[in-house]
Design a protein around this motif. Sequence first.
Motif: not given
Length: 128
Positions: A29, A31-32, A43, A52-56
């Motif tokens: 994860k 954090c944007k 999350d 405001d998180t995303e998978w990479r």
Amino acid sequence: MVRKVSNPMILPETAAYWQAANEGKLLIKHCKSCGLAHHYPRDMCPHCWSTDTEWRESSGQGSIYSFSTMGQGDDEYTITFIALDEGITMMSNLVSSDTTRYAIGAKVQVVFQAAANGQNVPAFILKD
């Protein structure tokens, strides 16, 4: 000896992580809001509390931060903290056959082992 892998608990917020593991990919994860990575997957960012998180996808490469080998003979296994190249540390298992080469700072690569229910779980081997 291959250690029996327990079935992981798959929650809605970690479903993508486990699906990627079944595809041979390690996700982490990010954090944007603050730009930092975190693990265990959740999350909310533990650094700034943003959602405001995303998978990479991770390279799956890193080094041994710490490790401990327990048991004897067929019951021997090694747990480890891996410092991933992306800047996070995660706990996992070392599953290389030559345990005499385990050392702090040794380079490792993710592999996946099937749990009893067939779910792939990340583990690490020594890189040559």
